[in-house]
Design a protein around this motif. Structure first.
Motif, short mmCIF file in Angstrom:
data_model
loop_
_atom_site.label_atom_id
_atom_site.label_comp_id
_atom_site.label_asym_id
_atom_site.label_seq_id
_atom_site.Cartn_x
_atom_site.Cartn_y
_atom_site.Cartn_z
N SER A 45 8.03 3.74 -11.46
CA SER A 45 8.98 3.49 -12.54
C SER A 45 9.56 2.09 -12.46
N GLN A 46 9.90 1.55 -13.60
CA GLN A 46 10.55 0.25 -13.69
C GLN A 46 11.84 0.26 -12.87
N GLY A 47 11.99 -0.73 -12.00
CA GLY A 47 13.17 -0.82 -11.15
C GLY A 47 13.02 -0.14 -9.81
N GLN A 48 11.95 0.65 -9.65
CA GLN A 48 11.68 1.32 -8.36
C GLN A 48 11.19 0.29 -7.35
N ALA A 49 11.49 0.51 -6.07
CA ALA A 49 11.03 -0.40 -5.02
C ALA A 49 9.51 -0.52 -5.06
N SER A 50 9.02 -1.75 -5.07
CA SER A 50 7.60 -2.02 -5.20
C SER A 50 6.93 -1.92 -3.82
N SER A 51 5.96 -1.01 -3.70
CA SER A 51 5.33 -0.80 -2.40
C SER A 51 3.81 -0.68 -2.45
N SER A 52 3.27 -0.29 -3.60
CA SER A 52 1.82 -0.02 -3.67
C SER A 52 1.26 -0.48 -5.00
N LEU A 53 -0.05 -0.65 -5.04
CA LEU A 53 -0.77 -0.84 -6.29
C LEU A 53 -1.90 0.18 -6.33
N SER A 58 -10.76 7.06 -12.28
CA SER A 58 -10.98 7.67 -13.59
C SER A 58 -9.65 7.78 -14.31
N GLY A 59 -9.72 7.88 -15.63
CA GLY A 59 -8.51 8.05 -16.43
C GLY A 59 -7.94 6.74 -16.95
N ILE A 60 -6.85 6.86 -17.69
CA ILE A 60 -6.19 5.71 -18.30
C ILE A 60 -4.71 5.76 -18.00
N VAL A 61 -4.13 4.62 -17.68
CA VAL A 61 -2.70 4.50 -17.40
C VAL A 61 -2.08 3.58 -18.45
N LYS A 62 -0.95 4.00 -19.00
CA LYS A 62 -0.24 3.12 -19.93
C LYS A 62 0.92 2.45 -19.20
N ILE A 63 1.12 1.19 -19.50
CA ILE A 63 2.17 0.39 -18.90
C ILE A 63 3.31 0.28 -19.90
N GLN A 88 0.97 -7.08 -10.80
CA GLN A 88 1.96 -8.09 -11.18
C GLN A 88 3.19 -8.06 -10.28
N SER A 89 3.43 -6.92 -9.62
CA SER A 89 4.64 -6.78 -8.80
C SER A 89 4.34 -6.83 -7.30
N ILE A 90 3.19 -7.36 -6.93
CA ILE A 90 2.79 -7.31 -5.53
C ILE A 90 3.73 -8.12 -4.64
N ASN A 91 4.37 -9.16 -5.18
CA ASN A 91 5.29 -9.96 -4.38
C ASN A 91 6.75 -9.74 -4.75
N ASP A 92 7.02 -8.74 -5.59
CA ASP A 92 8.38 -8.46 -6.05
C ASP A 92 8.99 -7.31 -5.26
N ASP A 93 10.31 -7.27 -5.24
CA ASP A 93 11.01 -6.18 -4.56
C ASP A 93 10.95 -4.88 -5.35
N VAL A 94 10.92 -5.00 -6.68
CA VAL A 94 10.88 -3.81 -7.54
C VAL A 94 9.80 -3.99 -8.60
N TYR A 95 9.34 -2.86 -9.16
CA TYR A 95 8.38 -2.91 -10.25
C TYR A 95 9.08 -3.37 -11.52
N GLU A 96 8.43 -4.26 -12.26
CA GLU A 96 9.01 -4.80 -13.49
C GLU A 96 8.71 -3.92 -14.69
N TYR A 97 7.91 -2.89 -14.51
CA TYR A 97 7.54 -1.99 -15.60
C TYR A 97 7.20 -0.63 -15.01
N SER A 98 6.95 0.35 -15.88
CA SER A 98 6.56 1.68 -15.43
C SER A 98 5.09 1.90 -15.72
N ALA A 99 4.44 2.75 -14.93
CA ALA A 99 3.05 3.11 -15.13
C ALA A 99 2.96 4.62 -15.24
N ILE A 100 2.40 5.11 -16.35
CA ILE A 100 2.37 6.54 -16.65
C ILE A 100 0.93 6.95 -16.95
N ALA A 101 0.49 8.07 -16.40
CA ALA A 101 -0.86 8.56 -16.66
C ALA A 101 -0.98 9.00 -18.12
N ALA A 102 -1.85 8.33 -18.88
CA ALA A 102 -2.08 8.72 -20.27
C ALA A 102 -3.12 9.83 -20.36
#
Length: 231
Positions: A45-53, A58-63, A88-102
């Motif tokens: 989620s947007q604002g969550q601590a960034s830890s993984s990519l 398979s499948g599609i994710v919407k940003i 995009q958030s690999i060097n950031d403390d938090v995610y700048e956007y959310s990623a949701i399974a479409a």
């Protein structure tokens, strides 16, 4: 670690004849685990601590991005290939956007810190990461062309072509895991306009689009519409 995700930029093919091996060795074996998400589940989620990519198998994710007024806007898509969700958030403390399974999604979850540490000691891994960044930029450019100064019909046709999986470029049948409302939000159009334009394409025999499915019936005409005039 053997892995079935041959779309991931961190796979390592060992065959000399170019054939696909039964087990693919992962270059980041100590930093990755395989995960699954059902349609509608949140990868992060947007604002969550960034830890993984995530590298999609398979499948599609919407940003999505939540604006200050609380409105949620779809700003991108990710599908299997060299694209990494969260890059995009690999060097950031938090995610700048959310990623949701479409749609239902399977992916490799890669820890940021372990990946960056491994890159320092592996030129091959560093080149793979650069390739992933380049793929992300190329995809962003494709999205910009879709969202550019095109008329509504051209935007929708371009979006359909962009969403067609490479494996389906022959028969043109695939799942389209986006509602007309989702497409409208992504393309900057009204839902009514998306419905009207897609109905017109169906009447012309360009596409057939029952709920949740897409079938391209006339590739040449669809490409002509996508190359249509500016708005």
């Amino acid at each position: 670690m053997p892995c079935a995700n041959c779309e991931c930029p961190f796979h390592e093919l060992k065959t000399d004849d170019g054939s696909l091996p039964s087990g693919i060795q992962c270059l980041v074996t100590e930093a990755v685990k395989q995960v699954r998400f059902s349609k509608g589940e949140v990868l992060f989620s947007q604002g969550q601590a960034s830890s993984s990519l995530y590298s999609l198998t398979s499948g599609i994710v919407k940003i999505t991005f939540q604006n200050p007024d609380g409105r949620e806007q779809i700003v991108g898509l990710s599908s299997p290939g060299n694209l990494l969700v969260g890059l995009q958030s690999i060097n950031d403390d938090v995610y700048e956007y959310s990623a949701i399974a479409a749609s239902d999604v399977t992916a490799c979850k890669i820890r940021h810190r372990a990946l960056l540490a491994a890159v320092k000691n592996s030129g091959e891994l560093a080149m793979s990461l650069i390739a992933a960044v380049n793929a992300q930029l190329a995809h962003s450019r494709s999205m910009m062309r879709v969202l550019g100064h095109k008329c509504a019909a051209a935007k929708i046709a371009s979006f359909i072509l962009l969403m067609t999986p490479d494996s389906q470029k022959g028969n043109g049948r695939f799942t389209l895991p986006f509602s007309r409302m989702d497409m409208a939000g992504l393309l900057g159009l009204s839902e009514e306009t998306v419905c009207r334009q897609m109905a017109d394409m169906k009447r012309k025999g360009v596409i057939h689009a029952p709920r949740g499915r897409m079938e391209i019936q006339d590739w040449e005409q669809l490409r002509q519409i996508a190359d249509g005039p500016a708005a």
